[in-house]
Design a protein around this motif. Structure first.
Motif, PDB file in Angstrom:
ATOM      1  N   SER A   1       0.515  -1.070  -0.132  1.00  0.00           N
ATOM      2  CA  SER A   1       0.178   0.395   0.068  1.00  0.00           C
ATOM      3  C   SER A   1       0.813   1.202  -0.414  1.00  0.00           C
ATOM      4  O   SER A   1       0.808   2.070  -1.005  1.00  0.00           O
ATOM      5  CB  SER A   1      -0.618   0.349   1.206  1.00  0.00           C
ATOM      6  OG  SER A   1      -0.224   0.033   2.111  1.00  0.00           O
ATOM      7  N   THR A   2       1.982   1.608   0.603  1.00  0.00           N
ATOM      8  CA  THR A   2       3.072   2.699   1.096  1.00  0.00           C
ATOM      9  C   THR A   2       3.090   3.018  -0.586  1.00  0.00           C
ATOM     10  O   THR A   2       3.489   4.081  -1.148  1.00  0.00           O
ATOM     11  CB  THR A   2       3.966   2.200   1.919  1.00  0.00           C
ATOM     12  OG1 THR A   2       3.000   1.885   3.143  1.00  0.00           O
ATOM     13  CG2 THR A   2       4.142   3.531   2.352  1.00  0.00           C
ATOM     14  N   THR A   3       3.951   1.363  -1.111  1.00  0.00           N
ATOM     15  CA  THR A   3       5.191   1.950  -2.152  1.00  0.00           C
ATOM     16  C   THR A   3       3.678   1.922  -2.982  1.00  0.00           C
ATOM     17  O   THR A   3       4.528   2.416  -4.814  1.00  0.00           O
ATOM     18  CB  THR A   3       5.638   0.044  -2.718  1.00  0.00           C
ATOM     19  OG1 THR A   3       4.735  -0.196  -2.500  1.00  0.00           O
ATOM     20  CG2 THR A   3       6.740   0.239  -1.473  1.00  0.00           C
ATOM     21  N   ALA A   4       2.520   1.865  -3.367  1.00  0.00           N
ATOM     22  CA  ALA A   4       1.942   2.298  -4.907  1.00  0.00           C
ATOM     23  C   ALA A   4       1.438   3.991  -4.280  1.00  0.00           C
ATOM     24  O   ALA A   4       1.099   3.788  -5.271  1.00  0.00           O
ATOM     25  CB  ALA A   4       0.854   1.445  -4.298  1.00  0.00           C
ATOM     26  N   ALA A   5       1.720   3.972  -3.600  1.00  0.00           N
ATOM     27  CA  ALA A   5       1.468   5.379  -3.283  1.00  0.00           C
ATOM     28  C   ALA A   5       2.076   6.570  -3.859  1.00  0.00           C
ATOM     29  O   ALA A   5       2.825   6.371  -3.469  1.00  0.00           O
ATOM     30  CB  ALA A   5       1.078   5.988  -1.652  1.00  0.00           C
ATOM     31  N   PRO A   6       1.827   7.948  -4.546  1.00  0.00           N
ATOM     32  CA  PRO A   6       2.588   8.362  -4.011  1.00  0.00           C
ATOM     33  C   PRO A   6       3.257   9.600  -3.805  1.00  0.00           C
ATOM     34  O   PRO A   6       2.530   8.924  -2.085  1.00  0.00           O
ATOM     35  CB  PRO A   6       1.878  10.113  -5.509  1.00  0.00           C
ATOM     36  CG  PRO A   6       0.480   9.798  -5.034  1.00  0.00           C
ATOM     37  CD  PRO A   6       0.162   8.390  -4.973  1.00  0.00           C
ATOM     38  N   VAL A   7       4.895  10.076  -3.625  1.00  0.00           N
ATOM     39  CA  VAL A   7       5.608  10.890  -2.383  1.00  0.00           C
ATOM     40  C   VAL A   7       4.185  12.172  -2.364  1.00  0.00           C
ATOM     41  O   VAL A   7       4.296  12.864  -2.956  1.00  0.00           O
ATOM     42  CB  VAL A   7       6.430  11.326  -2.924  1.00  0.00           C
ATOM     43  CG1 VAL A   7       6.780  11.897  -1.180  1.00  0.00           C
ATOM     44  CG2 VAL A   7       7.507   9.823  -2.279  1.00  0.00           C
ATOM     45  N   THR A   8       3.813  12.504  -0.938  1.00  0.00           N
ATOM     46  CA  THR A   8       2.917  13.260  -0.119  1.00  0.00           C
ATOM     47  C   THR A   8       3.376  14.468   0.417  1.00  0.00           C
ATOM     48  O   THR A   8       3.835  13.982   1.183  1.00  0.00           O
ATOM     49  CB  THR A   8       1.371  13.104  -0.313  1.00  0.00           C
ATOM     50  OG1 THR A   8       0.638  12.168  -1.204  1.00  0.00           O
ATOM     51  CG2 THR A   8       0.636  14.089  -0.070  1.00  0.00           C
ATOM     52  N   VAL A   9       3.719  15.417   0.124  1.00  0.00           N
ATOM     53  CA  VAL A   9       4.507  16.404   1.461  1.00  0.00           C
ATOM     54  C   VAL A   9       3.966  17.673   1.493  1.00  0.00           C
ATOM     55  O   VAL A   9       2.629  17.994   0.898  1.00  0.00           O
ATOM     56  CB  VAL A   9       5.749  16.894  -0.177  1.00  0.00           C
ATOM     57  CG1 VAL A   9       7.074  16.066   0.026  1.00  0.00           C
ATOM     58  CG2 VAL A   9       5.913  18.115  -0.422  1.00  0.00           C
ATOM     59  N   VAL A  10       3.577  18.060   2.630  1.00  0.00           N
ATOM     60  CA  VAL A  10       2.586  19.119   3.681  1.00  0.00           C
ATOM     61  C   VAL A  10       3.968  20.199   3.669  1.00  0.00           C
ATOM     62  O   VAL A  10       4.002  20.100   4.544  1.00  0.00           O
ATOM     63  CB  VAL A  10       1.587  18.578   4.156  1.00  0.00           C
ATOM     64  CG1 VAL A  10       1.072  19.965   4.553  1.00  0.00           C
ATOM     65  CG2 VAL A  10       0.690  17.736   3.592  1.00  0.00           C
ATOM     66  N   GLU A  11       4.256  20.955   2.356  1.00  0.00           N
ATOM     67  CA  GLU A  11       5.306  21.992   3.110  1.00  0.00           C
ATOM     68  C   GLU A  11       5.264  22.583   3.893  1.00  0.00           C
ATOM     69  O   GLU A  11       4.439  23.549   4.580  1.00  0.00           O
ATOM     70  CB  GLU A  11       5.661  22.890   1.892  1.00  0.00           C
ATOM     71  CG  GLU A  11       6.121  22.063   0.491  1.00  0.00           C
ATOM     72  CD  GLU A  11       6.554  22.873  -0.757  1.00  0.00           C
ATOM     73  OE1 GLU A  11       7.874  23.827  -0.581  1.00  0.00           O
ATOM     74  OE2 GLU A  11       6.104  22.338  -1.422  1.00  0.00           O
ATOM     75  N   GLY A  12       6.141  22.969   4.942  1.00  0.00           N
ATOM     76  CA  GLY A  12       5.829  23.483   6.025  1.00  0.00           C
ATOM     77  C   GLY A  12       7.532  25.019   6.524  1.00  0.00           C
ATOM     78  O   GLY A  12       8.493  24.803   5.369  1.00  0.00           O
ATOM     79  N   ALA A  13       6.576  26.250   6.770  1.00  0.00           N
ATOM     80  CA  ALA A  13       7.283  27.330   6.452  1.00  0.00           C
ATOM     81  C   ALA A  13       8.708  26.451   7.378  1.00  0.00           C
ATOM     82  O   ALA A  13       8.428  26.463   8.348  1.00  0.00           O
ATOM     83  CB  ALA A  13       7.067  28.768   6.556  1.00  0.00           C
ATOM     84  N   ALA A  14       9.970  27.625   6.987  1.00  0.00           N
ATOM     85  CA  ALA A  14      10.718  27.103   8.645  1.00  0.00           C
ATOM     86  C   ALA A  14      10.552  28.522   9.651  1.00  0.00           C
ATOM     87  O   ALA A  14      10.343  29.405   8.982  1.00  0.00           O
ATOM     88  CB  ALA A  14      12.327  27.680   7.598  1.00  0.00           C
ATOM     89  N   PRO A  15      11.067  28.167  10.822  1.00  0.00           N
ATOM     90  CA  PRO A  15      10.699  29.004  12.023  1.00  0.00           C
ATOM     91  C   PRO A  15      10.969  30.119  11.336  1.00  0.00           C
ATOM     92  O   PRO A  15      12.438  31.001  10.907  1.00  0.00           O
ATOM     93  CB  PRO A  15      11.158  28.146  12.854  1.00  0.00           C
ATOM     94  CG  PRO A  15      11.869  27.371  12.526  1.00  0.00           C
ATOM     95  CD  PRO A  15      12.013  27.170  10.973  1.00  0.00           C
TER      96      PRO A  15
END
Length: 713
Positions: free
Chosen positions: A274-288
């Protein structure tokens, strides 16, 4: 990449011979005795003779310094690297497992050096004439990363990553020696946690907490399998496998990590599929936020606080950037928001004129807010790198009359000490230049012909009468008393660019001192008037109440003693009876008919003093309650061609005070100033020179009046 130059056969043979010697040292010195079967290194801690360098015994390098407001909210951070060290219990177990599986699957079995991997890598390296294969354990990688990141010279950084020839192999030998020693001093859990807090993950994020926030906007404790496998894959190639810029390559590397975890029996078939089948999904956070230009609120306060840490407390910028301190400040965010609104409602952002407002707490010196109608630390319109809340730039006008009044009250001149000083008034003591450049007795005017000739000290403050206060200086005999009183109350005259030092002011003996031509900062003005509000106790301004080290203990200075972050107060700068009497006298300034009536807050006791300099070049207001002292300055910062502000201290500055502070004052408890001292009110001096029977005082000049001479505002 530049191809490596081919070596001559004799050189290659020499290098190979040297490499064999180094390899032999490694085997003889480190890998023996080896217990057969498992191929694991066994070494008695007691036999260790290697001394760990300080970088490997100290906490994780380059921890940020967090600057907090009084309510605990974050103002900004100072850091060289975006890193937030966390303890083991704040790292998701799946993250630890993913990293160990892909980087060093025998981590919990070896003693710092994996003999099997090291022997294989060493053979490859010797054959190649330099470091060609890894074979490093997590502990060896930690040694390398720590020495690299803490190196302070280019030579040190190059040595930490040396690859060529004997030097490269020698570096690997030293890493192995230090790794073995680290395993004798620290548990596996400590080493793994230190590694995860140290390693670079890309996108400017050092350590697992910063990486989790940067790529997925979660804490390290909340990472799931998909996220952990991406991050574990980054440590070898954080640029090439960056999931933000190279999602396909990141997915390939993630799948390698997942497959390794599956092969080792740490994830199920279903999890792998299941994990290898999914695309890489990022939720970008800003640097502090980093530094004061990125502060979440009050950047000018932040700059003042940073200067205070470096100057008054003696810290270094390197300490702030790497030391992991927590700085507790005095800033009150709600009050700061109110002062920002009140200031910019009257003097908009980007205006030609600077508006600057500081709030100081009487009795402590705590700087509670600092507002300026500029953006800090940028370039272009509406930007500045000058901290106008702290740096004296313009005169504060008749706000200085309070210093003369305080000095006179201390000398026995009563609150009702009466002087007849018709205008123009010619001083009997002071000399000066007139409008035509002629030197002679100092002559002063009020800003309106309608002023009466006779006032007592209280009504002269209310009407802001220039002639009265120069005549009062005459009665005092010099400006020494007002000047020394102002210093005792908190004023400074030490800016080499915009101010005259005390010695020069004393020598010049200018009768215009009481009219406030000297450049003044809003902070000094607020602090000096706070002395009045605090019954004569002067407290040095401070933006900091505590500095804690990474362990939560009070930070210490170079001499080993805790940094002096407590309040520094001086009771008796004014006698309580003089201060309380003066506070009550100044309430009339904000009352009906007073020059500062725009600052009034119905139902609350407010005192203050307006100020305007010659030609309406600058305007100011100092306002106090028993709980707050506020300094407001309004001026054109152009030193070459300053424009007049087009009003007086009782206009825009007094209105700024009201709009910034009214709701705050109304929301607080009802406090009044202590009553005036009857003895101080009466005084011991009788009536002043030229005294005539009192006549009703003329009303103050309207706030919009444009004076023809030094204004009385």
């Amino acid at each position: 990449m530049t191809p490596r130059r081919r070596r001559s056969r004799p050189a290659a043979l020499a290098l190979l011979a040297g490499s064999v010697v180094v390899a032999g040292a490694l085997v003889a010195g480190l890998l023996l005795p080896v217990v057969g079967g498992s191929g694991l290194l066994v070494r008695d801690a007691a036999s260790s003779t290697v001394e760990l360098p300080p970088a490997l015994t100290e906490p994780t390098p380059d921890a940020p310094t967090r600057v907090l407001a009084a309510d605990g909210s974050l103002i900004t951070e100072f850091y060289a690297k975006d890193r937030v060290p966390v303890t083991s219990d704040r790292i998701a177990p799946v993250m630890e497992q993913a990293l160990v599986d892909i980087e060093d699957s025998r981590f919990y079995e070896h003693g710092g050096v994996d003999v099997r991997g090291t022997a294989r890598a060493l053979a490859t390296d010797v054959a190649a004439g330099g470091v060609a294969e890894g074979g490093s354990t997590l502990t060896q990688q930690l040694v390398k990363q720590t020495l690299l990141q803490t190196a302070t010279t280019d030579a040190g950084r190059e040595a930490a990553v040396e690859q060529d020839g004997v030097a490269g192999i020698s570096r690997k030998v030293e890493e192995a020696r230090l790794a073995i020693e680290m395993e004798q001093h620290y548990s596996k859990d400590e080493i793994l946690t230190r590694y995860l807090n140290t390693v670079y993950f890309g996108e400017g994020a050092y350590g697992i907490q910063a990486a989790a926030q940067r790529f997925f906007s979660v804490d390290a404790a909340d990472l799931d399998l998909a996220q952990a496998s991406v991050l574990a894959g980054l440590v070898q190639s954080p640029t090439d496998d960056d999931p933000i810029t190279h999602p396909d390559q990141a997915a390939t590397r993630r799948n390698e990590v997942l497959q390794r975890m599956h092969d080792l029996g740490h994830i199920s078939d279903q999890d792998l599929a299941s994990t290898t089948a999914a695309p890489v999904t990022v939720v970008e956070g800003a640097a502090p936020p980093r530094g004061c230009t990125a502060a979440s609120t009050a950047p000018f306060f932040c700059d003042y606080e940073q200067s205070y840490l470096l100057g008054t407390l003696g810290m270094t910028q390197d300490q702030l950037d790497t030391g992991g301190y927590t700085v507790q400040t005095t800033l009150q965010p709600d009050l700061q928001a109110s002062t920002d609104r009140g200031l910019t409602a009257n003097i908009p952002m980007g205006s030609r004129f600077v508006g600057a407002l500081d709030v100081v707490q009487p009795g402590t010196g705590h700087v509670l807010a600092m507002s300026v109608n500029r953006r800090f630390g940028c370039t272009g319109d509406g930007c500045t790198s000058v901290d106008y809340g702290v740096v004296p730039q313009a005169g504060a006008g008749s706000t200085y009359k309070a210093f003369t009044a305080a000095a006179a009250l201390s000398r026995g001149f009563g609150a009702h000490y009466t002087i007849t000083a018709p205008q123009p008034y010619t001083s009997t003591v002071f000399k000066g230049y007139d409008a035509k450049g002629h030197y002679g007795p100092y002559v002063v005017h009020n800003d309106d012909a309608g002023y009466a000739p006779t006032y007592d000290m209280t009504s002269a403050l209310v009407a802001s009468t220039n002639t009265y206060f120069v005549a009062l200086e005459d009665a005092l005999g010099s400006i020494d008393g007002p000047l020394e009183t102002s210093v005792a109350m908190g004023m400074h005259y030490d800016d080499a660019v915009t101010q005259h030092p005390v010695a020069t002011l004393e020598a010049d003996q200018s009768g215009s001192f009481t009219l406030g031509a000297e450049a003044t900062s809003p902070l000094d003005l607020a602090d000096a008037y706070a002395t009045i509000a605090a019954s004569g106790t002067q407290c040095d301004p401070t933006p900091v109440t505590a500095v804690l080290d990474g362990s939560g203990r009070p930070a210490v200075g170079a001499d080993g003693t805790p940094l002096a972050t407590g309040d520094t107060c001086h009771p008796g700068a004014l006698s309580p009876s003089v201060a309380d009497t003066l506070a009550n006298m100044l309430t009339g300034v904000v009352g009906p008919g007073g020059t500062g009536r725009k600052a009034a807050v119905p139902g609350r006791q407010v005192a203050g003093k307006t100020g305007t300099t010659q030609g309406n070049k600058t305007a100011a207001f100092a306002g106090i309650t028993p709980d707050y002292s506020v300094g407001v300055m309004y001026f054109d910062p152009d030193p070459a061609n300053p424009h007049a502000v087009g009003g007086v201290g009782g206009g825009v500055p007094a209105q700024v005070f009201h709009d910034a502070m009214a709701r705050v004052i109304e929301a607080g408890p009802v406090h009044d100033f202590p009553p005036a001292d009857p003895a101080v009110e009466t005084g011991t001096k009788g009536h002043g020179p030229g005294y005539q029977a009192p006549a009703p005082a003329a009303p103050a000049a309207p706030a919009a009046q444009q004076p023809a001479s030094t204004p009385s505002d």
